[in-house]
Design a protein around this motif. Structure first.
Motif, PDB file in Angstrom:
ATOM      1  N   ALA A 100       0.826  -1.204   0.000  1.00  0.00           N
ATOM      2  CA  ALA A 100       0.000   0.000   0.000  1.00  0.00           C
ATOM      3  C   ALA A 100       0.865   1.260   0.000  1.00  0.00           C
ATOM      4  O   ALA A 100       0.601   2.215  -0.735  1.00  0.00           O
ATOM      5  CB  ALA A 100      -0.919  -0.003   1.221  1.00  0.00           C
ATOM      6  N   VAL A 126      -2.413   4.733   4.347  1.00  0.00           N
ATOM      7  CA  VAL A 126      -1.861   3.400   4.116  1.00  0.00           C
ATOM      8  C   VAL A 126      -2.846   2.332   4.580  1.00  0.00           C
ATOM      9  O   VAL A 126      -3.071   1.328   3.879  1.00  0.00           O
ATOM     10  CB  VAL A 126      -0.507   3.238   4.834  1.00  0.00           C
ATOM     11  N   CYS A 127      -3.429   2.524   5.734  1.00  0.00           N
ATOM     12  CA  CYS A 127      -4.379   1.539   6.249  1.00  0.00           C
ATOM     13  C   CYS A 127      -5.621   1.457   5.372  1.00  0.00           C
ATOM     14  O   CYS A 127      -6.166   0.361   5.147  1.00  0.00           O
ATOM     15  CB  CYS A 127      -4.762   1.880   7.687  1.00  0.00           C
ATOM     16  N   GLU A 162      -5.686   2.086   2.131  1.00  0.00           N
ATOM     17  CA  GLU A 162      -5.264   1.415   0.901  1.00  0.00           C
ATOM     18  C   GLU A 162      -5.105  -0.093   1.119  1.00  0.00           C
ATOM     19  O   GLU A 162      -5.464  -0.901   0.242  1.00  0.00           O
ATOM     20  CB  GLU A 162      -3.929   2.010   0.431  1.00  0.00           C
ATOM     21  N   ALA A 163      -4.583  -0.467   2.272  1.00  0.00           N
ATOM     22  CA  ALA A 163      -4.354  -1.884   2.573  1.00  0.00           C
ATOM     23  C   ALA A 163      -5.606  -2.579   3.107  1.00  0.00           C
ATOM     24  O   ALA A 163      -5.614  -3.814   3.225  1.00  0.00           O
ATOM     25  CB  ALA A 163      -3.236  -2.024   3.600  1.00  0.00           C
ATOM     26  N   ARG A 164      -6.609  -1.789   3.455  1.00  0.00           N
ATOM     27  CA  ARG A 164      -7.847  -2.302   4.044  1.00  0.00           C
ATOM     28  C   ARG A 164      -7.557  -3.017   5.360  1.00  0.00           C
ATOM     29  O   ARG A 164      -8.015  -4.127   5.615  1.00  0.00           O
ATOM     30  CB  ARG A 164      -8.577  -3.224   3.058  1.00  0.00           C
TER      31      ARG A 164
END
Length: 207
Positions: free
Chosen positions: A31, A49-50, A52-54
């Motif tokens: 991510a 980032v979280c 995008e990374a789920r």
């Protein structure tokens, strides 16, 4: 308030704790690579980032102290991929110094521009970020050491000081060449750029 999206708990069913953590770390690195590679340093935040990374933010802090540490992991991953690519190209080039030089220059430029995000991580974005600056400095030092080792093997009689000057100039020039290539200033003919670079470099040449 936008909440971090998180995969269903069934995603981790049957996966060991160590493997879960490793996978979540990989997701966060991927991510950050995507965000940094397209939006630069400013695009990388814990929340972004979280999202995008789920993954929930708690998983970020399970793996990284801050975004600087995460960007260091992104750089390490891309640099390791480049090193693996170069090892293959250099092996294919054989023992001829000129062929190895061309293979090395071609490998760095082609790898960095085939996916522009790689070039941004390795060379262009976050140029004043302390973690990335340190990583890039270490990579340049490793490249200089590799050039010196190659010189020592191919021309053991060469003057040591001259060899160090040559290696230092090559490593600095290689970084600038990558910047110019990635910016588009050198056109789009990679073979021509590699050929010109190789003709201008005489590593360890005692003349």
């Amino acid at each position: 308030m936008v909440r971090e999206r998180e995969p269903s708990a069934t995603r981790w069913a049957g996966v060991s704790l160590a493997d879960r953590r490793s996978e979540r770390r990989s997701l966060l690195v991927a991510a950050a690579f995507a965000l940094f590679g397209t939006g630069g340093e400013a695009a990388v935040s814990v929340r972004a980032v979280c999202r995008e990374a789920r993954l929930h933010a708690r998983y970020f802090y399970e793996n990284f102290a801050d975004t600087g540490e995460l960007l260091g992991a992104v750089y390490d991953k891309v640099e390791a991929e480049l090193a693996e690519r170069l090892l293959g190209e250099l092996a294919a080039a054989g023992d001829d110094l000129s062929a190895r030089l061309r293979a090395g220059v071609h490998g760095v430029l082609e790898f960095s521009s085939a996916d522009p995000r790689r070039g941004r991580v390795l060379f262009t974005e976050g140029r004043h970020h302390p973690v990335l600056t340190a990583r890039r400095r270490d990579t340049q030092s490793a490249l200089m050491d590799a050039v010196l080792q190659q010189n020592a093997q191919s021309r053991p009689e060469a003057d040591p000081c001259r060899a160090k000057v040559s290696a230092a100039m090559f490593t600095g020039a290689m970084v600038e060449l990558a910047h110019q290539w990635l910016s588009g200033a050198l056109g789009d003919d990679l073979d021509a750029v590699v050929g010109h670079a190789a003709s201008l470099v005489r590593l360890g040449d005692p003349r």
